[in-house]
Design a protein around this motif. Sequence first.
Motif, short mmCIF file in Angstrom:
data_model
loop_
_atom_site.label_atom_id
_atom_site.label_comp_id
_atom_site.label_asym_id
_atom_site.label_seq_id
_atom_site.Cartn_x
_atom_site.Cartn_y
_atom_site.Cartn_z
N LEU A 52 0.85 -1.08 0.13
CA LEU A 52 0.09 0.03 0.14
C LEU A 52 1.04 1.27 -0.07
N VAL A 53 2.03 1.28 0.90
CA VAL A 53 2.88 2.48 0.70
C VAL A 53 3.52 2.54 -0.56
N GLY A 54 3.97 1.62 -0.72
CA GLY A 54 4.59 1.54 -2.52
C GLY A 54 3.82 2.03 -3.57
N ILE A 55 2.63 1.71 -3.40
CA ILE A 55 1.63 2.13 -4.54
C ILE A 55 1.14 3.53 -4.12
N LEU A 56 1.16 4.18 -3.03
CA LEU A 56 0.94 5.22 -2.43
C LEU A 56 2.27 6.22 -3.24
N PHE A 57 3.27 5.70 -3.14
CA PHE A 57 4.60 6.65 -3.49
C PHE A 57 4.57 6.61 -5.10
N TYR A 58 4.15 5.43 -5.33
CA TYR A 58 4.23 5.50 -6.89
C TYR A 58 3.26 6.52 -7.52
N PHE A 59 2.18 6.55 -6.89
CA PHE A 59 1.27 7.71 -7.49
C PHE A 59 1.54 9.08 -7.12
N ILE A 60 2.30 9.36 -6.05
CA ILE A 60 2.59 10.44 -5.62
C ILE A 60 3.73 10.98 -6.74
N LYS A 62 4.40 9.83 -9.66
CA LYS A 62 3.67 9.77 -11.15
C LYS A 62 3.04 11.31 -11.13
N ASN A 63 2.28 11.64 -10.06
CA ASN A 63 1.43 13.05 -10.21
C ASN A 63 2.41 14.19 -10.34
N LYS A 64 3.84 13.99 -9.32
CA LYS A 64 4.78 15.31 -9.49
C LYS A 64 5.26 15.13 -11.00
N ARG A 65 5.67 14.25 -11.60
CA ARG A 65 6.23 14.30 -12.92
C ARG A 65 5.25 14.46 -13.97
N LYS A 66 3.90 14.27 -13.83
CA LYS A 66 3.04 14.61 -14.81
C LYS A 66 2.75 16.49 -14.60
N ASN A 67 2.82 16.89 -13.50
CA ASN A 67 2.76 18.23 -13.05
C ASN A 67 4.01 19.26 -13.65
N LYS A 68 5.15 18.55 -13.75
CA LYS A 68 6.34 19.29 -14.07
C LYS A 68 6.41 19.44 -15.47
N ILE A 69 5.46 18.66 -16.25
CA ILE A 69 5.63 18.64 -17.88
C ILE A 69 4.48 19.77 -18.36
#
Length: 69
Positions: A52-60, A62-69
């Motif tokens: 669960l923690v790994g999935i949470l970090f993955y989405f965080i 992913k979201n940060k990289r998406k916002n940078k572009i």
Amino acid sequence: MKKLVVILLILASNIANAQCAMCKAVVESGDVSQAEGLNSGILYLMVFPYLLVGILFYFIIKNKRKNKI
């Protein structure tokens, strides 16, 4: 980042072999198959919080990289 993951995996493997005092007392009074089953159950229950923690970090991330572009 990779070094941190490796260090955490090494530490997690050492912690995964630990048992509480009550579990240890039950295992010492039983046979080997009972001890192996108890250890397997502990490891099985321990996997889900890490997933669960790994999935949470993955989405965080992913979201940060998406916002940078």
